[in-house]
Each structure stands twice: as structure tokens, then as C-alpha cells.
Design a protein around this motif. Structure first.
Motif, PDB file in Angstrom:
ATOM      1  N   THR A 111     -13.238  31.268 -57.656  1.00  0.00           N
ATOM      2  CA  THR A 111     -13.658  29.876 -57.495  1.00  0.00           C
ATOM      3  C   THR A 111     -12.853  29.217 -56.377  1.00  0.00           C
ATOM      4  O   THR A 111     -13.392  28.520 -55.516  1.00  0.00           O
ATOM      5  CB  THR A 111     -13.418  29.108 -58.819  1.00  0.00           C
ATOM      6  OG1 THR A 111     -14.201  29.731 -59.836  1.00  0.00           O
ATOM      7  CG2 THR A 111     -13.796  27.654 -58.705  1.00  0.00           C
ATOM      8  N   THR A 112     -11.535  29.489 -56.392  1.00  0.00           N
ATOM      9  CA  THR A 112     -10.647  28.911 -55.385  1.00  0.00           C
ATOM     10  C   THR A 112     -10.926  29.483 -54.001  1.00  0.00           C
ATOM     11  O   THR A 112     -11.033  28.737 -53.023  1.00  0.00           O
ATOM     12  CB  THR A 112      -9.173  29.168 -55.791  1.00  0.00           C
ATOM     13  OG1 THR A 112      -8.929  28.528 -57.041  1.00  0.00           O
ATOM     14  CG2 THR A 112      -8.214  28.644 -54.745  1.00  0.00           C
ATOM     15  N   SER A 113     -11.072  30.825 -53.920  1.00  0.00           N
ATOM     16  CA  SER A 113     -11.344  31.458 -52.622  1.00  0.00           C
ATOM     17  C   SER A 113     -12.600  30.865 -51.996  1.00  0.00           C
ATOM     18  O   SER A 113     -12.616  30.524 -50.808  1.00  0.00           O
ATOM     19  CB  SER A 113     -11.556  32.967 -52.792  1.00  0.00           C
ATOM     20  OG  SER A 113     -10.411  33.569 -53.322  1.00  0.00           O
ATOM     21  N   ALA A 114     -13.658  30.750 -52.810  1.00  0.00           N
ATOM     22  CA  ALA A 114     -14.934  30.242 -52.310  1.00  0.00           C
ATOM     23  C   ALA A 114     -14.786  28.810 -51.805  1.00  0.00           C
ATOM     24  O   ALA A 114     -15.238  28.474 -50.706  1.00  0.00           O
ATOM     25  CB  ALA A 114     -15.988  30.312 -53.411  1.00  0.00           C
ATOM     26  N   SER A 115     -14.121  27.972 -52.593  1.00  0.00           N
ATOM     27  CA  SER A 115     -14.006  26.567 -52.207  1.00  0.00           C
ATOM     28  C   SER A 115     -13.095  26.359 -51.003  1.00  0.00           C
ATOM     29  O   SER A 115     -13.380  25.532 -50.138  1.00  0.00           O
ATOM     30  CB  SER A 115     -13.537  25.728 -53.393  1.00  0.00           C
ATOM     31  OG  SER A 115     -14.628  25.472 -54.249  1.00  0.00           O
ATOM     32  N   LEU A 116     -11.990  27.123 -50.933  1.00  0.00           N
ATOM     33  CA  LEU A 116     -11.103  26.988 -49.769  1.00  0.00           C
ATOM     34  C   LEU A 116     -11.830  27.430 -48.506  1.00  0.00           C
ATOM     35  O   LEU A 116     -11.739  26.787 -47.457  1.00  0.00           O
ATOM     36  CB  LEU A 116      -9.839  27.824 -49.949  1.00  0.00           C
ATOM     37  CG  LEU A 116      -8.855  27.399 -51.043  1.00  0.00           C
ATOM     38  CD1 LEU A 116      -7.586  28.251 -50.966  1.00  0.00           C
ATOM     39  CD2 LEU A 116      -8.489  25.926 -50.919  1.00  0.00           C
ATOM     40  N   ALA A 117     -12.581  28.557 -48.615  1.00  0.00           N
ATOM     41  CA  ALA A 117     -13.302  29.072 -47.451  1.00  0.00           C
ATOM     42  C   ALA A 117     -14.320  28.041 -46.958  1.00  0.00           C
ATOM     43  O   ALA A 117     -14.395  27.739 -45.762  1.00  0.00           O
ATOM     44  CB  ALA A 117     -13.995  30.388 -47.804  1.00  0.00           C
ATOM     45  N   VAL A 118     -15.081  27.464 -47.897  1.00  0.00           N
ATOM     46  CA  VAL A 118     -16.072  26.459 -47.522  1.00  0.00           C
ATOM     47  C   VAL A 118     -15.384  25.236 -46.914  1.00  0.00           C
ATOM     48  O   VAL A 118     -15.795  24.721 -45.869  1.00  0.00           O
ATOM     49  CB  VAL A 118     -16.914  26.049 -48.752  1.00  0.00           C
ATOM     50  CG1 VAL A 118     -17.735  24.795 -48.450  1.00  0.00           C
ATOM     51  CG2 VAL A 118     -17.831  27.187 -49.176  1.00  0.00           C
TER      52      VAL A 118
END
Lengths: 270, 99
Positions: free
Chosen positions: A18-25
Motif C-alpha cells: 500500500t505504501t509503495s504504491a502510494s509513494l510511487a504515485v
């Protein structure tokens, strides 16, 4: 300059993907060229959270085994121009990743002028997790305010300080940031949950963000839309703040105070 | 329900308990992590050898590995029993004057 950031935790289910996806976005929304890589070979999930699961043709292991080019395997995000996803393999064994192979892929991303490479680590301290952190410049350690998560994170901090390329080259190890997830200010106020300062003091690293426990996280994953894109939700806003801090901005922590209940709600429950 | 909760005595603060437990275990694990696996065995065998000559307490041996610059230093300390220590001190004191 490409910056490689590992999102890690030791314990599973704390919110790494969840964190990886949101940081990347969040980083891509700021115009940065971002690749987010799933290191969880055999149990890939980043593709689902990013909402691109049906567009996976080639994966990370295919690239490492020279079965396709990196360009073929990178999935371009449909929402943000500068964001790419590299999925993990679903079928191969855990030894499919090698240090040389990972290094080659990361080097190619550097040559392709990516600003950020986000490495989504699997849980545990086995090979996948070790490789996800090995080449990192910075680490986001995702922690739930709960005893097993905090203990496992401390173990990961020890590995970041010794089993990474930066540590081995004597470059002073990896810059470490604490990201608290599933934080429930009401329970903290009641003394049922450890507070930000408790966790921070035990682990001894700086806090880059506090993500409140939020229904928005589940609805976002249901829809395959990283929660940071849900600007209405408190979790989405908290991730946006964390991205800003990652980029060097100063922002006060939000959503860390318990909602005050009115007198009637207190008397009759809610 | 809310009124009942309010009147009931507050349960023990478990967050404080969690913090205290973690402080202890994390400190302990930080001290042992990164140490070579052979240390407990080394400690036991050393103890056996020493006990052939001196009757020391099983807890009297302390083994530490410390990093000093580029090298690791193995530090071993053995606490001798009270009586022997006094005798050793007297012996050590005597020749000291001659040097």
C-alpha cells in the motif's frame, strides 16, 4: 541522479505494498520519473494494488533471465505519465532473483533517467527482502504500533545498517525513515495503542509519516487505485504529506489527535 | 453502554506495558544481533577448561565482541572467586615494587 528507496518492515501485512504504491504515485504526481518494483517473487500483489494486474505480460524475473527487455516488462501507468510498474513473477522459485540480476535491472533504470526506484520488499528477512534492501539509498520502514511489528522492524534496521551495499562500501548505511501505519489516535488516547513517540523512541529513527487506520485503504485496494489518489480520505492525505516530506518539505503531522466525542455520544456510546 | 463504560474503572494501560516490554527485548536483541553464532559454545568450553584449574561460577565468564575501527576485539573476562582474588592481588603487589 536516481534514488533507490526500499519499502520494508520485516513483518507481513503492515502496509508495505500500500505504501509503495502510494509513494510511487505521489512522487510521479510531482513530475518525477518513477519505477516501482515488486520483489515478492511467488506472491505478487503490487500489480493488484496499482490496478494493472491484467496488463502484466513480462515480469521482473523474465528481465533478469533475459527473456524480455526491461522496456517490455515495465508497465506504464494509465493515470500518471511518468510512472512505471515492474511486477514480480508469480510462478518461479525464490532463487529466481540474484544480486547480479537485480543490479543489472537497477543500473538500466539509472541509465533510463529514472528519478526514483521504489523497491517493494516482501515480508521476512530471506533473499527477496535482502535483495530489495541491498541497493537502497533510503529505507522507509513501515511499522504498525503493535509489539511484533516494532520488534521485527528493529531487526530490519540492524540489517539495513550492515547488509546493504552502502554499508559495505562504508558510505554510512542507508538513510532510514519510520512510517507508522494503521495508527488509531482514539486507541492511543485510551492507552490501548502505543503512541508515535513510544515507537520512535524504541526504534530510534525519525518519523516521515503517520497513516491513520482508515476505511479508505480497503476501498482503494478493492478498486486498484492507490489510496493517495483518494484525496478525500485521511490516509490518502497522510500519504501525500509523507511524499512531501520525502522531497524535503516540512509538514506537520495530521490525523494524530483523537476525535473529541460530544457529551451525548460519551454518555450513550456511538 | 457508554455510561456504563464511563463508570467502570479504567483497565490497565496496555500501551505502556507494550512499550516497556519492547524497550527491554529490543535492547537485548541489539546487543546479541551480529554476534557470531559460536559465542555460546565458546563460552561453555572455556568455562570447562577454566574449571579444571579454578572452581569458578558458571556465570563468572563474560564474553563480548566489540568493533574497534576495522577490527573486531574478543573480550573475555573471568571473575575469580573471592579467596583466590585476594591471593592473586597479594602476589601481584609483591613483585610490582621491584620493577
Amino acid at each position: 541522479m536516481t534514488e533507490t528507496i526500499v519499502v520494508t518492515s520485516g513483518k507481513g501485512g503492515v502496509g508495505k505494498t500500500t505504501t509503495s504504491a502510494s509513494l510511487a504515485v505521489g512522487l510521479a504526481q510531482r513530475g518525477k520519473k518513477v519505477a516501482v518494483i515488486d520483489f515478492d517473487v511467488g506472491l505478487r500483489n503490487l500489480d493488484l494494488i496499482m490496478g494493472c494486474e491484467r496488463r502484466v505480460v513480462y515480469d521482473f524475473v523474465n528481465v533478469i533471465h533475459d527473456e524480455c527487455t526491461l522496456k517490455q516488462a515495465l508497465i506504464k501507468d494509465k493515470r500518471i505519465e511518468t510512472l512505471y510498474v515492474l511486477a514480480a513473477s508469480q510462478t518461479r522459485d525464490k532463487d529466481a532473483l540474484s544480486k547480479e540480476g537485480v543490479e543489472r535491472v537497477l543500473d538500466e533504470l539509472v541509465k533510463s533517467n529514472f528519478d526514483y526506484v521504489i523497491c517493494d520488499s516482501p515480508a521476512g528477512i530471506e533473499k527477496g527482502a535482502a535483495l530489495a534492501m541491498y541497493f537502497a539509498d533510503r529505507a522507509i520502514v513501515v511499522v504498525n504500533p503493535e509489539v511484533s511489528s516494532v520488534r521485527d522492524s528493529d531487526r530490519i534496521l540492524g540489517l539495513l545498517a550492515s547488509k546493504t551495499r552502502r554499508a559495505e562500501l562504508g558510505k554510512g548505511g542507508v538513510e532510514q525513515h519510520l512510517l507508522l501505519t494503521r495508527y488509531n489516535p482514539g486507541r492511543v488516547a485510551n492507552g490501548d495503542m502505543m503512541g508515535i513517540n513510544d515507537v520512535k523512541e524504541i526504534l530510534g529513527i525519525e518519523v516521515i509519516g503517520v497513516i491513520p487506520e482508515s476505511p479508505g485503504v480497503l476501498t482503494a485496494s478493492n478498486a486498484g487505485v492507490p489510496v493517495i489518489l483518494d484525496t478525500e480520505s485521511d490516509a490518502g492525505q497522510a500519504y501525500a504529506d509523507a511524499v512531501a516530506r520525502l522531497c524535503g518539505e516540512q509538514r506537520p503531522l495530521r490525523f494524530i489527535q483523537a476525535q473529541k466525542k460530544g457529551l451525548l455520544a460519551r454518555l450513550f456510546g456511538s | 453502554m457508554g455510561l456504563l463504560d464511563f463508570l467502570r474503572s479504567r483497565p490497565k494501560n496496555t500501551a505502556t506495558l507494550a512499550t516497556e516490554r519492547l524497550r527491554i527485548i529490543v535492547a537485548q536483541e541489539r546487543a546479541t544481533n551480529g554476534r557470531p553464532d559460536y559465542l555460546p559454545l565458546l563460552r561453555r568450553e572455556l568455562l570447562e577448561v577454566i574449571r579444571k584449574y579454578v572452581n569458578v561460577d558458571p556465570d563468572a565468564i563474560d564474553i563480548h565482541i566489540q568493533r574497534e575501527g576495522t577490527s573486531d576485539v574478543l573480550e573475555l573476562s573471568v571473575a575469580l572467586p573471592e579467596k583466590l582474588r585476594a591471593a592473586a592481588a597479594a602476589k601481584a603487589a609483591a613483585p610490582a615494587g621491584e620493577n
